[in-house]
Design an enzyme around this catalytic site. Structure first.
Site, PDB file in Angstrom:
ATOM      1  N   CYS A 212       0.856  -1.460  -0.303  1.00 48.01           N
ATOM      2  CA  CYS A 212       0.066   0.416  -0.012  1.00 48.01           C
ATOM      3  C   CYS A 212       1.060   1.424  -0.233  1.00 48.01           C
ATOM      4  CB  CYS A 212      -1.139  -0.301   1.157  1.00 48.01           C
ATOM      5  SG  CYS A 212      -2.345  -1.417   0.795  1.00 48.01           S
TER       6      CYS A 212
ATOM      7  N   HIS B  50      -9.463   2.816  -2.351  1.00 41.58           N
ATOM      8  CA  HIS B  50      -7.401   2.208  -1.753  1.00 41.58           C
ATOM      9  C   HIS B  50      -6.860   1.461  -3.043  1.00 41.58           C
ATOM     10  CE1 HIS B  50      -4.560   1.534   0.099  1.00 41.58           C
ATOM     11  NE2 HIS B  50      -5.275   0.869   1.036  1.00 41.58           N
TER      12      HIS B  50
END
Length: 378
Positions: free
Chosen positions: A86, A330
């Site tokens: 991430c 995301h």
């Protein structure tokens, strides 16, 4: 000052779509190519020397190189793909900044891209079924999925369900206000005719309070206060100060990638931010704009509490006021570059005075934190 300080002089992103919906048939290189082309146009007349992109889910084959070719940059532009999960998009920008600071590159396009919708399923040899995700840590170390890890962090830091839901409502409300106020327009590159993020919508705390826990029975983390799996891309252009030629931008002051306990990966931004601020000799009170990847409301609140920030109160205009990943989505490999693009809009496009500081940070599965400090230059 040496003239080699890396400066972000352009930043763009695609709209962000929920996996399986808006961009369900758009491959990762096509998403990335759109922002690479847009950023290259923003710095037209300068040869691009490399493209560095974060990506987590594949399909492999050096996504950055494939995307650079798809963007029409020419055979001479190589491409490097980065996987810090991430934090990949932000880590890619830091790597590009290092190449510029070293004097090895004069223009690098860096960012990230993710197409969860089209990423291939992966299977071990002789296994009957694909595996859900790669390991974040080896045997003998904690390796929680991110949802249960967010629950553990919420419990460890005393983050209540009510605060998480309030933060999720705030994120969506901020994103809707930013969209309606045109604050996303200059940063977004349309893909397939879509020019707006798919996900933001009005939320009510009373409705969120009725949702069950998503990962742990009786827990506090729900589908509403967690970010969705998403598709999207973002990229920036970095040049050395000596070649900025009057373009306004954000100087990359300092960056850091750190490790933390893999059992509590959401904690990673705390030591990363502290290291960046220490390297720069800057107090957090001097930072005007903060963008933290909103993987989970629990994670953001744990980090901001530890750093002395109050996004639900006094620091509402400093910390992600236009919403974040909870509202927008995301896209793992891209999301660290999305927050830098948001800083560019909030500071450079909005006309913040020279010397204004902005901070970007992300937590990473497996126990990492990535952070970067920027300063407005004109």
């Amino acid at each position: 000052m040496t003239g080699l300080e890396p400066v972000v002089v352009a930043a763009r992103r695609t709209p962000i779509g929920t996996a399986g919906h808006a961009f369900k048939d758009v491959s990762v290189d096509r998403l990335a190519a759109r922002v690479i082309q847009a950023v290259a146009r923003d710095v037209a007349g300068r040869p691009v020397e490399d493209v560095v992109l974060g990506n987590c889910m594949g399909p492999g084959g050096n996504v950055a190189r494939v995307s650079a070719l798809a963007a029409g940059l020419g055979h001479e532009v190589p491409g490097l793909t980065v996987d810090r999960q991430c934090g990949s998009g932000l880590a890619a920008i830091l790597l590009a900044g290092q190449a510029v600071r070293a004097g090895e590159m004069d223009l690098v396009i860096a960012g990230g891209a993710e197409s969860a919708s089209t990423a291939p399923l992966r299977t071990h040899r002789r296994a009957a079924e694909p595996y859900g995700r790669a390991a974040f840590a080896p045997d003998g170390h904690p390796d929680p999925d991110m949802g249960p890890a967010a629950e553990a962090l919420a419990a460890a830091r005393g983050i209540s369900r009510e605060r998480q839901d309030a933060y999720a409502c705030r994120s969506h409300a901020g994103a809707l206000a930013a969209r309606d106020g045109g604050r996303f327009a200059a940063e977004i590159v349309a893909v397939g005719g879509r020019a707006q993020d798919q996900r933001p919508r009005p939320l009510r705390a009373a409705s969120l309070a009725r949702l069950p826990a998503a990962f742990v029975p009786g827990g506090t983390v729900t589908a509403a206060n967690s970010s969705p799996v998403s598709d999207g891309a973002a990229a920036v252009a970095l040049v050395p100060e000596r070649l900025r030629a009057g373009l306004p931008g954000m100087r990359l002051v300092a960056g850091a990638v750190v490790g933390c306990d893999p059992a509590l990966p959401g904690w990673g931004p705390v030591p990363a931010v502290r290291r960046v601020l220490a390297r720069a000799g800057v107090d957090l009170g001097r930072v005007a704009a903060v963008e933290i990847v909103e993987a989970f409301a629990a994670q953001v609140l744990a980090v901001t509490d530890a750093l002395g920030l109050d996004p639900l109160g006094a620091d509402g205009e400093r910390v992600s006021p236009d919403g974040g990943a909870l509202a927008l989505g995301h896209p793992w490999g891209a999301t660290g570059a999305v927050v830098v693009t948001r800083l560019f809009t909030r500071l450079v496009r909005a006309g913040a005075p020279p010397g204004t500081l902005g901070l970007a940070a992300a937590a990473v599965g497996g126990g990492l934190g990535v952070a970067a400090l920027f300063e407005v230059v004109k």
